[in-house]
Motif scaffolding. Structure first.
Motif, PDB file in Angstrom:
ATOM      1  N   SER A   1       0.821  -1.208   0.000  1.00 18.11           N
ATOM      2  CA  SER A   1       0.000   0.000   0.000  1.00 18.11           C
ATOM      3  C   SER A   1       0.857   1.261   0.000  1.00 18.11           C
ATOM      4  O   SER A   1       0.365   2.346  -0.273  1.00 18.11           O
ATOM      5  N   ALA A   2       2.144   1.121   0.343  1.00 16.39           N
ATOM      6  CA  ALA A   2       3.023   2.293   0.366  1.00 16.39           C
ATOM      7  C   ALA A   2       3.311   2.732  -1.065  1.00 16.39           C
ATOM      8  O   ALA A   2       3.488   1.917  -1.960  1.00 16.39           O
ATOM      9  N   SER A   3       3.358   4.022  -1.281  1.00 18.50           N
ATOM     10  CA  SER A   3       3.673   4.562  -2.592  1.00 18.50           C
ATOM     11  C   SER A   3       5.184   4.705  -2.713  1.00 18.50           C
ATOM     12  O   SER A   3       5.821   5.402  -1.925  1.00 18.50           O
ATOM     13  N   VAL A   4       5.756   4.013  -3.692  1.00 17.88           N
ATOM     14  CA  VAL A   4       7.206   4.077  -3.900  1.00 17.88           C
ATOM     15  C   VAL A   4       7.510   5.260  -4.804  1.00 17.88           C
ATOM     16  O   VAL A   4       7.016   5.327  -5.935  1.00 17.88           O
ATOM     17  N   PRO A   5       8.316   6.218  -4.340  1.00 18.14           N
ATOM     18  CA  PRO A   5       8.644   7.377  -5.178  1.00 18.14           C
ATOM     19  C   PRO A   5       9.272   6.933  -6.497  1.00 18.14           C
ATOM     20  O   PRO A   5      10.071   5.993  -6.539  1.00 18.14           O
ATOM     21  N   GLU A   6       8.922   7.606  -7.568  1.00 22.62           N
ATOM     22  CA  GLU A   6       9.378   7.190  -8.898  1.00 22.62           C
ATOM     23  C   GLU A   6      10.894   7.124  -9.033  1.00 22.62           C
ATOM     24  O   GLU A   6      11.413   6.151  -9.595  1.00 22.62           O
ATOM     25  N   PRO A   7      11.658   8.117  -8.536  1.00 22.72           N
ATOM     26  CA  PRO A   7      13.116   8.018  -8.677  1.00 22.72           C
ATOM     27  C   PRO A   7      13.694   6.780  -7.984  1.00 22.72           C
ATOM     28  O   PRO A   7      14.604   6.137  -8.519  1.00 22.72           O
ATOM     29  N   LEU A   8      13.143   6.439  -6.820  1.00 19.03           N
ATOM     30  CA  LEU A   8      13.610   5.263  -6.098  1.00 19.03           C
ATOM     31  C   LEU A   8      13.196   3.991  -6.826  1.00 19.03           C
ATOM     32  O   LEU A   8      13.983   3.048  -6.958  1.00 19.03           O
ATOM     33  N   GLN A   9      11.965   3.957  -7.316  1.00 22.81           N
ATOM     34  CA  GLN A   9      11.492   2.788  -8.042  1.00 22.81           C
ATOM     35  C   GLN A   9      12.350   2.533  -9.276  1.00 22.81           C
ATOM     36  O   GLN A   9      12.760   1.397  -9.548  1.00 22.81           O
ATOM     37  N   LYS A  10      12.661   3.573 -10.025  1.00 26.11           N
ATOM     38  CA  LYS A  10      13.471   3.428 -11.230  1.00 26.11           C
ATOM     39  C   LYS A  10      14.888   2.982 -10.892  1.00 26.11           C
ATOM     40  O   LYS A  10      15.474   2.147 -11.596  1.00 26.11           O
ATOM     41  N   ALA A  11      15.452   3.504  -9.804  1.00 23.83           N
ATOM     42  CA  ALA A  11      16.824   3.167  -9.432  1.00 23.83           C
ATOM     43  C   ALA A  11      16.948   1.699  -9.037  1.00 23.83           C
ATOM     44  O   ALA A  11      17.899   1.008  -9.434  1.00 23.83           O
ATOM     45  N   VAL A  12      15.979   1.203  -8.254  1.00 21.20           N
ATOM     46  CA  VAL A  12      16.039  -0.203  -7.823  1.00 21.20           C
ATOM     47  C   VAL A  12      15.768  -1.133  -8.995  1.00 21.20           C
ATOM     48  O   VAL A  12      16.409  -2.185  -9.137  1.00 21.20           O
ATOM     49  N   ALA A  13      14.827  -0.760  -9.874  1.00 21.33           N
ATOM     50  CA  ALA A  13      14.558  -1.572 -11.056  1.00 21.33           C
ATOM     51  C   ALA A  13      15.778  -1.628 -11.962  1.00 21.33           C
ATOM     52  O   ALA A  13      16.104  -2.677 -12.543  1.00 21.33           O
ATOM     53  N   ALA A  14      16.490  -0.498 -12.085  1.00 27.34           N
ATOM     54  CA  ALA A  14      17.700  -0.470 -12.910  1.00 27.34           C
ATOM     55  C   ALA A  14      18.789  -1.352 -12.318  1.00 27.34           C
ATOM     56  O   ALA A  14      19.518  -2.039 -13.048  1.00 27.34           O
ATOM     57  N   LEU A  15      18.909  -1.360 -10.986  1.00 27.53           N
ATOM     58  CA  LEU A  15      19.891  -2.230 -10.349  1.00 27.53           C
ATOM     59  C   LEU A  15      19.538  -3.693 -10.573  1.00 27.53           C
ATOM     60  O   LEU A  15      20.410  -4.524 -10.866  1.00 27.53           O
ATOM     61  N   ALA A  16      18.259  -4.014 -10.462  1.00 26.39           N
ATOM     62  CA  ALA A  16      17.824  -5.397 -10.633  1.00 26.39           C
ATOM     63  C   ALA A  16      18.100  -5.912 -12.039  1.00 26.39           C
ATOM     64  O   ALA A  16      18.411  -7.088 -12.231  1.00 26.39           O
ATOM     65  N   SER A  17      17.990  -5.023 -13.042  1.00 23.59           N
ATOM     66  CA  SER A  17      18.166  -5.445 -14.430  1.00 23.59           C
ATOM     67  C   SER A  17      19.567  -5.155 -14.961  1.00 23.59           C
ATOM     68  O   SER A  17      19.850  -5.444 -16.129  1.00 23.59           O
ATOM     69  N   ALA A  18      20.437  -4.610 -14.127  1.00 19.28           N
ATOM     70  CA  ALA A  18      21.782  -4.248 -14.572  1.00 19.28           C
ATOM     71  C   ALA A  18      22.583  -5.488 -14.966  1.00 19.28           C
ATOM     72  O   ALA A  18      22.425  -6.561 -14.375  1.00 19.28           O
ATOM     73  N   PRO A  19      23.476  -5.365 -15.952  1.00 16.39           N
ATOM     74  CA  PRO A  19      24.343  -6.491 -16.336  1.00 16.39           C
ATOM     75  C   PRO A  19      25.511  -6.646 -15.361  1.00 16.39           C
ATOM     76  O   PRO A  19      26.673  -6.518 -15.719  1.00 16.39           O
ATOM     77  N   GLY A  20      25.157  -6.895 -14.128  1.00 20.90           N
ATOM     78  CA  GLY A  20      26.170  -7.144 -13.113  1.00 20.90           C
ATOM     79  C   GLY A  20      26.453  -5.948 -12.229  1.00 20.90           C
ATOM     80  O   GLY A  20      26.271  -4.789 -12.619  1.00 20.90           O
ATOM     81  N   TYR A  21      26.887  -6.255 -10.990  1.00 20.14           N
ATOM     82  CA  TYR A  21      27.360  -5.234 -10.069  1.00 20.14           C
ATOM     83  C   TYR A  21      28.139  -5.902  -8.943  1.00 20.14           C
ATOM     84  O   TYR A  21      28.111  -7.133  -8.780  1.00 20.14           O
ATOM     85  N   THR A  22      28.843  -5.080  -8.184  1.00 20.83           N
ATOM     86  CA  THR A  22      29.633  -5.543  -7.043  1.00 20.83           C
ATOM     87  C   THR A  22      29.067  -4.905  -5.787  1.00 20.83           C
ATOM     88  O   THR A  22      28.572  -3.775  -5.831  1.00 20.83           O
ATOM     89  N   TRP A  23      29.135  -5.614  -4.659  1.00 23.94           N
ATOM     90  CA  TRP A  23      28.649  -5.022  -3.424  1.00 23.94           C
ATOM     91  C   TRP A  23      29.451  -5.498  -2.224  1.00 23.94           C
ATOM     92  O   TRP A  23      30.098  -6.544  -2.265  1.00 23.94           O
ATOM     93  N   THR A  24      29.413  -4.690  -1.187  1.00 22.22           N
ATOM     94  CA  THR A  24      29.945  -5.079   0.116  1.00 22.22           C
ATOM     95  C   THR A  24      28.876  -4.798   1.159  1.00 22.22           C
ATOM     96  O   THR A  24      28.088  -3.860   1.020  1.00 22.22           O
TER      97      THR A  24
END
Length: 247
Positions: free
Chosen positions: A22-45
């Protein structure tokens, strides 16, 4: 059958969780997380400290991970005593311990059979219920969906995850001892963007867990996840792990 794509799964998870909350996800945040999910790889710590940023005297694990464009991931979890390497390729998971490399089901059977698991593996893994690890994009999508509200703007967003949603969702809080009833843990999620991409997110968990004597024990932990090399990460699988994956 085509290999299972964890990146594609992350996109589906994010789309489903955003649609079901029910929470509204702000568009910039939604786009950023979707882009990370579909990115061709990433590194994290991922590092864990006290809530004020101070080093932990006991417990806690730090994680270094990489995932490539095919969804293959190599994740190293380190504690003061030991380290555990997990390799995920397609639907196969292998774990590297001081005793060698094990397919996930072998690892589960080993622990359930009474053989000692590697030190530093989380309680859920020691209990024989270890599963395929999730990636930061998946974790972040689920936490955003669970947040009561998201506030902020621009490159910084925060939200609170209520105590009835933290079990099995917030890093380090599985459904083990006490999580079904006595525990009372709330989490604060903060997401930081750089150039419209997820750069860092933090989860501060506060509340109480049942102690060994049954009395509530306070908890205040800060997990910090740093994202880097989005779209520019390659993964090298250890030869011994590749042999188990190919076997």
């Amino acid at each position: 059958m085509a290999p299972f794509s964890r990146s594609a799964f992350s996109v589906l998870v994010f789309a489903w969780t955003c649609a079901s909350t029910s929470a509204s996800v702000p568009e910039p945040l939604q786009k950023a997380v979707a882009a990370l999910a579909s990115a061709p790889g990433y590194t994290w710590t991922s590092t864990v400290t006290g809530g004020d940023g101070s080093p932990l005297r006991f417990g806690g694990a730090n994680v270094k991970g990489k995932v490539d464009a095919e969804g293959t991931a190599v994740i190293v979890t380190e504690t003061r005593q030991t380290s555990l390497t997990t390799v995920v390729r397609g639907e196969t998971v292998v774990l590297g311990t001081q005793d060698g490399w094990f397919i996930l089901e072998e690892f589960r059977a080993r622990v359930r059979g009474g053989q000692p698991g590697p030190a530093g593996v989380g309680s859920r893994a020691r209990g024989g219920e270890a599963g395929s690890p999730t990636l930061p994009a998946e974790d972040l999508a689920r936490m955003i969906a669970a947040a009561d509200s998201l506030e902020g703007g621009g490159d910084s967003w925060t939200g609170t995850i209520p105590a009835d949603k933290t079990a099995g969702l917030v890093p380090g809080l599985g459904r083990g001892r006490g999580m079904a009833g006595e525990a009372r843990i709330e989490a604060t999620l903060a997401v930081h963007l750089v150039d419209a991409a997820v750069k860092r997110y933090t989860i501060r968990t506060t509340g109480t867990l049942p102690g060994r004597d049954g009395d509530p024990q306070p908890i205040d932990l800060l997990t910090t996840v740093e994202i880097d090399a989005i779209g520019a990460t390659t993964v090298e699988i250890p030869p011994a792990a590749a042999a188990r994956l190919d076997g």
